[in-house]
Design an enzyme around this catalytic site. Structure first.
Site, mmCIF file in Angstrom:
data_model
loop_
_atom_site.group_PDB
_atom_site.id
_atom_site.type_symbol
_atom_site.label_atom_id
_atom_site.label_comp_id
_atom_site.label_asym_id
_atom_site.label_seq_id
_atom_site.Cartn_x
_atom_site.Cartn_y
_atom_site.Cartn_z
ATOM 1 N N LYS A 35 0.848 -1.198 0.000
ATOM 2 C CA LYS A 35 0.000 0.000 0.000
ATOM 3 C C LYS A 35 0.883 1.248 0.000
ATOM 4 O O LYS A 35 2.101 1.146 0.221
ATOM 5 C CB LYS A 35 -0.917 -0.018 1.220
ATOM 6 C CG LYS A 35 -0.176 0.016 2.540
ATOM 7 C CD LYS A 35 -1.125 -0.175 3.718
ATOM 8 C CE LYS A 35 -0.368 -0.241 5.024
ATOM 9 N NZ LYS A 35 -1.252 -0.577 6.159
ATOM 10 N N ARG A 130 -10.731 0.244 14.905
ATOM 11 C CA ARG A 130 -10.606 0.990 13.651
ATOM 12 C C ARG A 130 -11.651 0.402 12.702
ATOM 13 O O ARG A 130 -12.716 0.955 12.561
ATOM 14 C CB ARG A 130 -9.175 0.845 13.127
ATOM 15 C CG ARG A 130 -8.549 2.151 12.727
ATOM 16 C CD ARG A 130 -7.075 2.049 12.430
ATOM 17 N NE ARG A 130 -6.670 0.895 11.662
ATOM 18 C CZ ARG A 130 -5.459 0.705 11.154
ATOM 19 N NH1 ARG A 130 -4.528 1.643 11.330
ATOM 20 N NH2 ARG A 130 -5.150 -0.362 10.466
ATOM 21 N N TYR A 253 18.030 28.755 9.966
ATOM 22 C CA TYR A 253 16.862 29.513 10.410
ATOM 23 C C TYR A 253 16.718 29.461 11.923
ATOM 24 O O TYR A 253 16.804 28.399 12.535
ATOM 25 C CB TYR A 253 15.580 28.929 9.796
ATOM 26 C CG TYR A 253 15.420 29.228 8.327
ATOM 27 C CD1 TYR A 253 15.259 30.538 7.870
ATOM 28 C CD2 TYR A 253 15.398 28.193 7.402
ATOM 29 C CE1 TYR A 253 15.093 30.811 6.523
ATOM 30 C CE2 TYR A 253 15.235 28.454 6.047
ATOM 31 C CZ TYR A 253 15.079 29.768 5.618
ATOM 32 O OH TYR A 253 14.915 30.024 4.294
ATOM 33 N N MET A 301 13.987 23.916 3.725
ATOM 34 C CA MET A 301 13.232 23.259 2.665
ATOM 35 C C MET A 301 14.158 22.449 1.748
ATOM 36 O O MET A 301 13.840 21.326 1.363
ATOM 37 C CB MET A 301 12.467 24.305 1.847
ATOM 38 C CG MET A 301 11.592 23.695 0.779
ATOM 39 S SD MET A 301 10.769 24.932 -0.251
ATOM 40 C CE MET A 301 9.492 25.509 0.844
HETATM 41 C C1 PLP Z 1 -0.508 -1.711 6.762
HETATM 42 C C2 PLP Z 1 -1.128 -2.981 7.148
HETATM 43 C C3 PLP Z 1 -0.337 -4.120 7.362
HETATM 44 C C4 PLP Z 1 1.175 -4.079 7.344
HETATM 45 O O1 PLP Z 1 1.638 -3.415 8.489
HETATM 46 P P1 PLP Z 1 3.207 -3.370 8.848
HETATM 47 O O2 PLP Z 1 3.255 -2.846 10.230
HETATM 48 O O3 PLP Z 1 3.816 -2.442 7.858
HETATM 49 O O4 PLP Z 1 3.686 -4.759 8.701
HETATM 50 C C5 PLP Z 1 -0.980 -5.308 7.639
HETATM 51 N N1 PLP Z 1 -2.331 -5.372 7.716
HETATM 52 C C6 PLP Z 1 -3.114 -4.292 7.533
HETATM 53 C C7 PLP Z 1 -4.582 -4.413 7.647
HETATM 54 C C8 PLP Z 1 -2.543 -3.065 7.255
HETATM 55 O O5 PLP Z 1 -3.324 -1.993 7.084
#
Ligand code: PLP
Length: 356
Positions: A35, A130, A253, A301
């Site tokens: 992802k 969640r 800065y 930046m």
């Molecule tokens: C992002 C995600 C993972 C992977 O998580 P990591 O901590 O990067 O291994 C696994 N399952 C779900 C549902 C996720 O959203």
């Protein structure tokens, strides 16, 4: 004249990390989580290095379609399922495995006109609050789905809130067990942290993300130091300016760093617009001309400053590793009050990327 900032991706390290996952969870099949554009690495650049996986997990339809169009024929898991009933047409067309976590999705799935059943991951809320159904509802939702002609293979899925922390997963595991009572079901529970540290959660499919890219799920590099995992991304640049300071002179800065004596500092072509965290204060580790040093002053930046005291030989053009093999992304992240995940995902589009 090319600005020297560069991200290089070690595709062998990616393959190697998948092999580490396989050794760690030998009984499980592996969803490689790609992802967020493969955690900022670029899905199109890296997926072939992971083609030895059993499936890819992600959450944008656009990314799933890229994988199909580039030739991936194996399973693709949509981690958040579908976002609108209309998305089911694409899930059907591209043969995606969908997660079901909410009531409205049951009706949408029931009503959809599909060319063939879709495999379904039924999500249990194991305490993270969640996504997912409460454990006590799972049996009835499972039966509802099982009765639908649109539903193919089913798997029970959950996600842990504390797999990388001392609190652990015992409470979540018992909620999953309650949800699964009386069901003969495959399960997929383990993210990276549970893959590494909770073999009791490996079950049928593990879902590692961050460890494939060689960073720590806990945010502490030390926690994965003995696993053999290798960093995939190296962010590097070079020194483009040198200043010699006297005692009391300040840098950057806000003048947040003050030299206590004579000191050479190097100006590096990398800043927060490249994805280097602005919150990383003076003292963040950095490798200059092969020598460990630290940053000084506020990250701008487009530039940041480093102490040249440990590397008096370093001048204009000296190479700088911001994170990678030597400087762990977890350590830079910790200095900025965040985790390696966020830095990877925030690599800026203006940074050129090469694969090696
Ligand atoms: C992002 C995600 C993972 C992977 O998580 P990591 O901590 O990067 O291994 C696994 N399952 C779900 C549902 C996720 O959203």
């Amino acid at each position: 004249m090319t600005r020297p900032v560069l991200a290089s991706l070690d595709l062998q390290a990616l393959q190697h990390n998948l092999a580490v996952v396989r050794q760690t969870a030998p009984e499980a099949r592996v969803w490689s989580v790609v992802k967020a554009n493969a955690y900022g690495h670029g899905l199109q650049r890296v997926w072939r290095a992971l083609a030895g996986t059993d499936g890819f997990a992600l959450l944008n339809l656009e990314e799933a379609i890229i994988l199909r169009e580039e030739g991936w024929k194996g399973p693709i898991l949509m981690l958040e399922g579908f976002f609108h009933p209309e998305d089911l047409a694409a899930c059907d067309r591209y043969r995606l495995t969908i997660c079901v976590h909410s009531n409205w999705q049951l009706k949408a799935l029931q009503d959809a006109r599909l060319s063939a059943p879709l495999d379904v991951y039924l999500k249990v809320n194991s305490g993270m609050n969640r996504l997912g159904f409460m454990p006590e509802r799972v049996t009835s939702v499972w039966r509802q789905l099982r009765a639908m002609t649109n539903v193919g293979e089913m798997t029970l899925m959950s996600h842990f809130a504390h797999a990388g922390e001392p609190e652990g997963i015992a409470a979540a595991m018992s909620r999953v067990a309650r949800a699964a009572e009386g069901l003969e079901c495959r399960r997929s529970l383990a993210n990276s942290a549970a893959t590494l540290w909770h073999p009791e959660a490996h079950s049928d499919w593990v879902r590692p993300g961050i460890i494939l890219y060689g960073a720590s799920p806990s945010g502490l590099w030390q926690d994965i130091a003995t696993t053999g995992l290798k960093p995939v991304m190296t962010l590097s640049s070079a020194i483009i300016g040198v200043q010699s300071l006297g005692a009391g002179e300040r840098v950057g800065y806000g003048g947040r760093f003050t030299a206590t004596g004579e000191q050479r500092i190097g100006i590096v072509a990398a800043g927060y617009a490249d994805g280097y965290p602005r919150h990383a204060g003076s003292g963040t580790p950095v490798l200059v001309d092969g020598v460990r040093s630290v940053t000084v002053g506020t990250v701008s930046m487009d530039m940041l400053a480093v102490d040249l005291t440990p590397c008096p030989q370093a001048g204009i053009g000296a190479p700088v590793e911001l994170w990678g093999q030597e400087i762990k992304i977890d350590d830079v992240a910790a200095a900025a009050g965040t985790i390696g995940y966020e830095l990877m995902c925030a690599l800026a589009p203006r940074v050129p990327v090469v694969t090696v």
